[in-house]
Design a protein around this motif. Structure first.
Motif, PDB file in Angstrom:
ATOM      1  N   ALA A 161       0.832  -1.209   0.000  1.00 14.01           N
ATOM      2  CA  ALA A 161       0.000   0.000   0.000  1.00 14.01           C
ATOM      3  C   ALA A 161       0.866   1.258   0.000  1.00 14.01           C
ATOM      4  CB  ALA A 161      -0.922  -0.005   1.214  1.00 14.01           C
ATOM      5  N   MET A 162       1.958   1.236   0.755  1.00 10.12           N
ATOM      6  CA  MET A 162       2.871   2.379   0.771  1.00 10.12           C
ATOM      7  C   MET A 162       3.509   2.584  -0.599  1.00 10.12           C
ATOM      8  SD  MET A 162       4.791   1.805   4.426  1.00 10.12           S
ATOM      9  CE  MET A 162       3.851   1.536   5.939  1.00 10.12           C
ATOM     10  N   LEU A 163       3.891   1.484  -1.254  1.00 10.34           N
ATOM     11  CA  LEU A 163       4.470   1.582  -2.596  1.00 10.34           C
ATOM     12  C   LEU A 163       3.466   2.185  -3.573  1.00 10.34           C
ATOM     13  CD1 LEU A 163       6.693   1.000  -4.653  1.00 10.34           C
ATOM     14  CD2 LEU A 163       5.762  -1.321  -4.889  1.00 10.34           C
ATOM     15  N   GLY A 164       2.198   1.782  -3.448  1.00 11.43           N
ATOM     16  CA  GLY A 164       1.160   2.349  -4.303  1.00 11.43           C
ATOM     17  C   GLY A 164       1.041   3.852  -4.123  1.00 11.43           C
ATOM     18  N   SER A 165       1.136   4.307  -2.882  1.00 10.53           N
ATOM     19  CA  SER A 165       1.067   5.741  -2.603  1.00 10.53           C
ATOM     20  C   SER A 165       2.235   6.479  -3.245  1.00 10.53           C
ATOM     21  CB  SER A 165       1.076   5.975  -1.088  1.00 10.53           C
ATOM     22  OG  SER A 165       1.163   7.350  -0.784  1.00 10.53           O
ATOM     23  N   ILE A 166       3.440   5.912  -3.118  1.00 10.74           N
ATOM     24  CA  ILE A 166       4.624   6.551  -3.701  1.00 10.74           C
ATOM     25  C   ILE A 166       4.502   6.641  -5.222  1.00 10.74           C
ATOM     26  CG2 ILE A 166       7.103   6.299  -4.076  1.00 10.74           C
ATOM     27  CD1 ILE A 166       7.246   4.979  -1.294  1.00 10.74           C
ATOM     28  N   LEU A 167       4.093   5.545  -5.837  1.00 11.43           N
ATOM     29  CA  LEU A 167       3.958   5.519  -7.297  1.00 11.43           C
ATOM     30  C   LEU A 167       2.925   6.532  -7.782  1.00 11.43           C
ATOM     31  CD1 LEU A 167       4.049   1.661  -7.976  1.00 11.43           C
ATOM     32  CD2 LEU A 167       5.859   3.331  -8.425  1.00 11.43           C
ATOM     33  N   TRP A 168       1.799   6.616  -7.066  1.00 13.28           N
ATOM     34  CA  TRP A 168       0.733   7.508  -7.498  1.00 13.28           C
ATOM     35  C   TRP A 168       1.140   8.973  -7.390  1.00 13.28           C
ATOM     36  CZ3 TRP A 168      -3.115   8.531 -10.351  1.00 13.28           C
ATOM     37  CH2 TRP A 168      -3.958   9.614 -10.074  1.00 13.28           C
ATOM     38  N   PHE A 169       1.664   9.366  -6.245  1.00 12.64           N
ATOM     39  CA  PHE A 169       1.976  10.779  -6.058  1.00 12.64           C
ATOM     40  C   PHE A 169       3.155  11.220  -6.925  1.00 12.64           C
ATOM     41  CE2 PHE A 169      -0.384  10.205  -1.992  1.00 12.64           C
ATOM     42  CZ  PHE A 169      -1.363  11.143  -2.266  1.00 12.64           C
ATOM     43  N   CYS A 170       4.112  10.325  -7.166  1.00  9.57           N
ATOM     44  CA  CYS A 170       5.203  10.658  -8.084  1.00  9.57           C
ATOM     45  C   CYS A 170       4.669  10.845  -9.502  1.00  9.57           C
ATOM     46  CB  CYS A 170       6.267   9.568  -8.066  1.00  9.57           C
ATOM     47  SG  CYS A 170       7.328   9.585  -6.592  1.00  9.57           S
ATOM     48  N   SER A 171       3.770   9.946  -9.913  1.00  5.99           N
ATOM     49  CA  SER A 171       3.189  10.050 -11.253  1.00  5.99           C
ATOM     50  C   SER A 171       2.357  11.311 -11.400  1.00  5.99           C
ATOM     51  CB  SER A 171       2.316   8.822 -11.546  1.00  5.99           C
ATOM     52  OG  SER A 171       3.077   7.634 -11.491  1.00  5.99           O
ATOM     53  N   LEU A 172       1.551  11.611 -10.371  1.00  7.72           N
ATOM     54  CA  LEU A 172       0.672  12.781 -10.430  1.00  7.72           C
ATOM     55  C   LEU A 172       1.466  14.078 -10.387  1.00  7.72           C
ATOM     56  CD1 LEU A 172      -2.312  13.746 -10.411  1.00  7.72           C
ATOM     57  CD2 LEU A 172      -2.181  13.749  -7.907  1.00  7.72           C
ATOM     58  N   GLY A 173       2.416  14.160  -9.463  1.00 11.40           N
ATOM     59  CA  GLY A 173       3.167  15.396  -9.294  1.00 11.40           C
ATOM     60  C   GLY A 173       4.133  15.665 -10.431  1.00 11.40           C
ATOM     61  N   PHE A 174       4.985  14.685 -10.728  1.00  5.63           N
ATOM     62  CA  PHE A 174       6.010  14.895 -11.755  1.00  5.63           C
ATOM     63  C   PHE A 174       5.458  14.722 -13.167  1.00  5.63           C
ATOM     64  CE2 PHE A 174       8.503  13.633  -7.975  1.00  5.63           C
ATOM     65  CZ  PHE A 174       9.309  14.759  -7.873  1.00  5.63           C
ATOM     66  N   GLY A 175       4.397  13.943 -13.311  1.00  9.05           N
ATOM     67  CA  GLY A 175       3.804  13.748 -14.628  1.00  9.05           C
ATOM     68  C   GLY A 175       2.951  14.919 -15.075  1.00  9.05           C
ATOM     69  N   ALA A 176       2.568  15.771 -14.125  1.00  5.87           N
ATOM     70  CA  ALA A 176       1.708  16.910 -14.469  1.00  5.87           C
ATOM     71  C   ALA A 176       2.389  17.880 -15.425  1.00  5.87           C
ATOM     72  CB  ALA A 176       1.292  17.648 -13.194  1.00  5.87           C
ATOM     73  N   LYS A 177       3.721  17.840 -15.495  1.00  7.90           N
ATOM     74  CA  LYS A 177       4.435  18.762 -16.387  1.00  7.90           C
ATOM     75  C   LYS A 177       4.073  18.528 -17.856  1.00  7.90           C
ATOM     76  CE  LYS A 177       8.576  15.861 -16.723  1.00  7.90           C
ATOM     77  NZ  LYS A 177      10.035  15.798 -16.461  1.00  7.90           N
ATOM     78  N   LEU A 178       3.561  17.335 -18.155  1.00 14.29           N
ATOM     79  CA  LEU A 178       3.152  17.049 -19.528  1.00 14.29           C
ATOM     80  C   LEU A 178       1.959  17.903 -19.947  1.00 14.29           C
ATOM     81  CD1 LEU A 178       3.414  13.139 -19.433  1.00 14.29           C
ATOM     82  CD2 LEU A 178       5.093  14.767 -20.338  1.00 14.29           C
ATOM     83  N   LEU A 179       1.262  18.468 -18.960  1.00 14.32           N
ATOM     84  CA  LEU A 179       0.084  19.287 -19.250  1.00 14.32           C
ATOM     85  C   LEU A 179       0.403  20.781 -19.323  1.00 14.32           C
ATOM     86  CD1 LEU A 179      -2.444  17.527 -16.828  1.00 14.32           C
ATOM     87  CD2 LEU A 179      -2.252  17.209 -19.299  1.00 14.32           C
ATOM     88  N   ARG A 180       1.656  21.146 -19.150  1.00  8.66           N
ATOM     89  CA  ARG A 180       1.998  22.569 -19.078  1.00  8.66           C
ATOM     90  C   ARG A 180       1.698  23.301 -20.374  1.00  8.66           C
ATOM     91  NH1 ARG A 180       7.747  22.146 -15.830  1.00  8.66           N
ATOM     92  NH2 ARG A 180       6.857  21.378 -13.861  1.00  8.66           N
ATOM     93  N   GLY A 181       1.852  22.627 -21.515  1.00  7.21           N
ATOM     94  CA  GLY A 181       1.535  23.272 -22.784  1.00  7.21           C
ATOM     95  C   GLY A 181       0.084  23.700 -22.843  1.00  7.21           C
ATOM     96  N   PHE A 182      -0.805  22.821 -22.374  1.00  3.19           N
ATOM     97  CA  PHE A 182      -2.230  23.136 -22.360  1.00  3.19           C
ATOM     98  C   PHE A 182      -2.519  24.279 -21.392  1.00  3.19           C
ATOM     99  CE2 PHE A 182      -6.414  22.385 -20.349  1.00  3.19           C
ATOM    100  CZ  PHE A 182      -7.234  22.567 -21.453  1.00  3.19           C
ATOM    101  N   PHE A 183      -1.804  24.287 -20.260  1.00  4.64           N
ATOM    102  CA  PHE A 183      -2.075  25.306 -19.249  1.00  4.64           C
ATOM    103  C   PHE A 183      -1.257  26.577 -19.454  1.00  4.64           C
ATOM    104  CE2 PHE A 183      -3.830  21.612 -17.114  1.00  4.64           C
ATOM    105  CZ  PHE A 183      -4.994  22.150 -16.582  1.00  4.64           C
ATOM    106  N   ALA A 184      -0.669  26.719 -20.638  1.00  2.00           N
ATOM    107  CA  ALA A 184      -0.011  27.984 -20.962  1.00  2.00           C
ATOM    108  C   ALA A 184      -1.046  29.066 -21.241  1.00  2.00           C
ATOM    109  CB  ALA A 184       0.897  27.803 -22.183  1.00  2.00           C
ATOM    110  N   ARG A 185      -2.282  28.671 -21.467  1.00  2.00           N
ATOM    111  CA  ARG A 185      -3.365  29.622 -21.731  1.00  2.00           C
ATOM    112  C   ARG A 185      -4.138  29.923 -20.452  1.00  2.00           C
ATOM    113  NH1 ARG A 185      -6.365  26.137 -26.163  1.00  2.00           N
ATOM    114  NH2 ARG A 185      -5.776  24.569 -24.613  1.00  2.00           N
ATOM    115  N   PRO A 186      -4.439  31.200 -20.194  1.00  2.00           N
ATOM    116  CA  PRO A 186      -5.207  31.558 -18.991  1.00  2.00           C
ATOM    117  C   PRO A 186      -6.544  30.834 -18.896  1.00  2.00           C
ATOM    118  CG  PRO A 186      -4.240  33.514 -19.961  1.00  2.00           C
ATOM    119  CD  PRO A 186      -3.989  32.396 -20.936  1.00  2.00           C
TER     120      PRO A 186
END
Length: 211
Positions: A161-186
């Motif tokens: 369960a702890m490993l699942g938490s680590i994998l999820w938050f790393c994916s969510l936090g660090f993977g969010a940068k893939l959306l920065r192009g979309f969020f370049a617009r106000p």
């Protein structure tokens, strides 16, 4: 205790932990927003993962029984958490209505508009520890399932369960940068903050009503 039992317990813990964590909630919404902005992601992910590890360990140790013995504490926490969530939701709604707040929400190369580390950590700590659902789900539910695995296997379940938490938050936090192009617009920030506002207020009202 043999290897198949260990892998089964750990795998079950991984799947159960992800099933509880991967959902639209206040904590995930905040981590996603910070990930898109690229602000303090390492520290925020660490706080989320460590908090989950502490709560899961508490559940495995049997702390969940204390929650059932002290329902008044859960009620108090519910109302405090509800007030915090609604307040955060209102703040997100204000960012939509005020152009200057929207612009300042976008991090620039010089660091303009970035929130302080202390404020970000305080927010994620509050979103984590003031949510009574995290105690009921992580401590009580995961703890109960972990201790049903049998002697010695409960900690393998907890580790999964702890490993699942680590994998999820790393994916969510660090993977969010893939959306920065979309969020370049106000306008994209208005959509995100609108979703966060609805999510936070909805969760807060739900907590206050006991749902």
């Amino acid at each position: 205790m043999n290897s198949p039992d260990i892998f089964h317990a750990a795998g079950l813990g991984l799947g159960t932990g992800l099933a509880l964590i991967v959902a639209i909630g206040a904590q995930n919404a905040f981590v996603l927003r910070q990930g898109i902005r690229g602000e303090h992601i390492g520290a925020i992910v660490a706080v989320c993962a460590i908090s989950d590890a502490v709560l899961i360990a508490a559940g495995v140790l049997g702390t969940g029984s204390l929650l059932t013995a002290a329902p008044a504490a859960v009620v108090v926490l519910r109302y405090v958490g509800a007030a915090f969530l609604v307040t955060y939701g209102v703040m997100a709604a204000r960012r939509i209505l005020k152009p200057q707040a929207l612009v300042s929400a976008e991090p620039g190369p010089s660091g303009a508009g970035r929130s302080g580390l202390a404020a970000a950590l305080a927010t994620v700590m509050a979103l984590t520890w003031l949510n009574p659902h995290v105690y009921l789900d992580t401590v009580l539910l995961l703890g109960s399932v972990a201790n049903a695995q049998g002697p010695g296997l409960q900690w393998w379940f907890g580790a999964g369960a702890m490993l699942g938490s680590i994998l999820w938050f790393c994916s969510l936090g660090f993977g969010a940068k893939l959306l920065r192009g979309f969020f370049a617009r106000p306008a994209s920030w208005r959509i995100l903050d609108g979703g966060i506002a609805v999510t936070m207020v909805g969760l807060g009202v739900g907590l206050a009503l006991g749902s």
